[in-house]
Scaffold this active site. Sequence first.
Site, PDB file in Angstrom:
ATOM      1  N   ARG A   1       3.041  -3.620  12.704  1.00  0.00           N
ATOM      2  CA  ARG A   1       2.558  -3.811  14.065  1.00  0.00           C
ATOM      3  C   ARG A   1       3.229  -5.060  14.631  1.00  0.00           C
ATOM      4  O   ARG A   1       3.482  -6.019  13.906  1.00  0.00           O
ATOM      5  CB  ARG A   1       1.035  -3.999  14.094  1.00  0.00           C
ATOM      6  CG  ARG A   1       0.235  -2.719  13.978  1.00  0.00           C
ATOM      7  CD  ARG A   1       0.375  -1.833  15.232  1.00  0.00           C
ATOM      8  NE  ARG A   1      -0.439  -0.631  15.152  1.00  0.00           N
ATOM      9  CZ  ARG A   1      -0.015   0.541  14.681  1.00  0.00           C
ATOM     10  NH1 ARG A   1       1.220   0.681  14.245  1.00  0.00           N
ATOM     11  NH2 ARG A   1      -0.828   1.590  14.660  1.00  0.00           N
TER      12      ARG A   1
ATOM     13  N   GLY B   1       0.851  -1.193   0.000  1.00  0.00           N
ATOM     14  CA  GLY B   1       0.000   0.000   0.000  1.00  0.00           C
ATOM     15  C   GLY B   1       0.881   1.235   0.000  1.00  0.00           C
ATOM     16  O   GLY B   1       1.996   1.219  -0.515  1.00  0.00           O
ATOM     17  N   ARG B   2       0.370   2.307   0.628  1.00  0.00           N
ATOM     18  CA  ARG B   2       1.084   3.588   0.602  1.00  0.00           C
ATOM     19  C   ARG B   2       2.511   3.477   1.153  1.00  0.00           C
ATOM     20  O   ARG B   2       3.471   3.914   0.513  1.00  0.00           O
ATOM     21  CB  ARG B   2       0.315   4.623   1.443  1.00  0.00           C
ATOM     22  CG  ARG B   2      -0.929   5.163   0.805  1.00  0.00           C
ATOM     23  CD  ARG B   2      -1.612   6.122   1.765  1.00  0.00           C
ATOM     24  NE  ARG B   2      -2.101   5.389   2.922  1.00  0.00           N
ATOM     25  CZ  ARG B   2      -3.375   5.099   3.145  1.00  0.00           C
ATOM     26  NH1 ARG B   2      -4.306   5.510   2.318  1.00  0.00           N
ATOM     27  NH2 ARG B   2      -3.739   4.411   4.211  1.00  0.00           N
ATOM     28  N   ILE B   3       2.641   2.876   2.359  1.00  0.00           N
ATOM     29  CA  ILE B   3       3.969   2.848   2.989  1.00  0.00           C
ATOM     30  C   ILE B   3       4.883   1.842   2.287  1.00  0.00           C
ATOM     31  O   ILE B   3       6.068   2.107   2.073  1.00  0.00           O
ATOM     32  CB  ILE B   3       3.849   2.570   4.507  1.00  0.00           C
ATOM     33  CG1 ILE B   3       2.989   3.657   5.167  1.00  0.00           C
ATOM     34  CG2 ILE B   3       5.236   2.533   5.161  1.00  0.00           C
ATOM     35  CD1 ILE B   3       2.667   3.435   6.643  1.00  0.00           C
TER      36      ILE B   3
ATOM     37  N   HIS C   1       8.972   2.322  18.582  1.00  0.00           N
ATOM     38  CA  HIS C   1       7.792   2.719  17.788  1.00  0.00           C
ATOM     39  C   HIS C   1       7.919   4.179  17.314  1.00  0.00           C
ATOM     40  O   HIS C   1       7.093   5.035  17.649  1.00  0.00           O
ATOM     41  CB  HIS C   1       6.494   2.508  18.579  1.00  0.00           C
ATOM     42  CG  HIS C   1       5.287   2.357  17.704  1.00  0.00           C
ATOM     43  ND1 HIS C   1       4.234   1.514  17.997  1.00  0.00           N
ATOM     44  CD2 HIS C   1       4.946   2.950  16.512  1.00  0.00           C
ATOM     45  CE1 HIS C   1       3.308   1.600  17.047  1.00  0.00           C
ATOM     46  NE2 HIS C   1       3.725   2.472  16.134  1.00  0.00           N
TER      47      HIS C   1
ATOM     48  N   GLU D   1       4.034  -3.895  23.512  1.00  0.00           N
ATOM     49  CA  GLU D   1       4.713  -2.611  23.768  1.00  0.00           C
ATOM     50  C   GLU D   1       4.257  -2.014  25.099  1.00  0.00           C
ATOM     51  O   GLU D   1       3.065  -2.081  25.397  1.00  0.00           O
ATOM     52  CB  GLU D   1       4.398  -1.626  22.625  1.00  0.00           C
ATOM     53  CG  GLU D   1       5.026  -2.069  21.328  1.00  0.00           C
ATOM     54  CD  GLU D   1       4.700  -1.131  20.163  1.00  0.00           C
ATOM     55  OE1 GLU D   1       4.224  -0.002  20.396  1.00  0.00           O
ATOM     56  OE2 GLU D   1       4.929  -1.545  19.025  1.00  0.00           O
TER      57      GLU D   1
ATOM     58  N   THR E   1       7.937  -2.401  10.626  1.00  0.00           N
ATOM     59  CA  THR E   1       7.446  -1.095  11.095  1.00  0.00           C
ATOM     60  C   THR E   1       5.920  -1.090  11.068  1.00  0.00           C
ATOM     61  O   THR E   1       5.304  -0.031  11.162  1.00  0.00           O
ATOM     62  CB  THR E   1       7.944   0.062  10.182  1.00  0.00           C
ATOM     63  OG1 THR E   1       7.611  -0.259   8.824  1.00  0.00           O
ATOM     64  CG2 THR E   1       9.426   0.300  10.317  1.00  0.00           C
TER      65      THR E   1
END
Length: 289
Positions: A208, A123-125, A255, A237, A206
């Site tokens: 989850r 997708g975008r990332i 994060h 986390e 990066t």
Amino acid sequence: MTPEALKEAFTSADAVFPTVTDRIDAEVLSAEPLRARLIGNFGVGFNNIDVEAAKARDLVVTNTPDVLTDATADLAMTLLLSVARRSGEGERHVRSGSWTGWRPTHMMGTQVTGKVLGLIGFGRIGQAMARRARWGFDMQILFFDPYPPGDDVLRDLGAEARGSIEAVLEASDFVSLHCPATPENRHLISAERLRQMKSGAFLINTARGDVVDESALNDALEKKVIAGAGLDVFEQEPSVLPGLLDRENVVLLPHLGSATRETRVAMGLKVLENAKAFFDGAEPPNRVA
Ligand code: DGY
């Protein structure tokens, strides 16, 4: 915020703006009397929100896509370079005073330029990561995504789709995760999938934490099933599996994907843009439920 404080927010405010650490589950959403009508998540990933429970209470949910794409891709590339070139380890070496000088075989890492980058999620990332890798480091791009972008994007990046995650894993020198944290994607990178990676390959996450079975990853690193990992996100986390903390071939960040001043301001403005649209009676531009 604690569940009690979150419940209180839902009874006293018209809108609640949680971050990734605020767990908006069915219990929080059972708050009575419910006053809030909008959940404006400060983040693109919204796995911290039980969307079905929100819908059941007629709450609208928005997120902050686009504005953090570049910052997150920059950080994925930071992790990739750091783990390949052993920069965390090297920095610790210098700071501890252990460095005795240049040697031909000292702290040799892995070349990045020209290698194969496999993206799980395009997708975008994922695409922004591909641009950096392709144009900055002449990498060959492979990806798996059930919803691939158009041919123009693939042509532009010289990116090749593979029909399965396994096909990407077995052909890549670096694997970077850019898929959402859905229940189906929990432990997508399992012990078995780690074994499908090349023994010299590196895993970058990066997305989850729970997309990766962290204990299987720790085991795979221990047994040299893969060469290393760069992690910005973790299953529990802010806790990190102790085994990972002790490993030199892992780069660990707290994060930081979207953590630039510019991006965090833009995320805040996006939260407000969505809230304004909602309370003006218009459709919020980034409504996810
Ligand atoms: C997001 O937006 O999903 C990030 O992980 C939080 O910075």
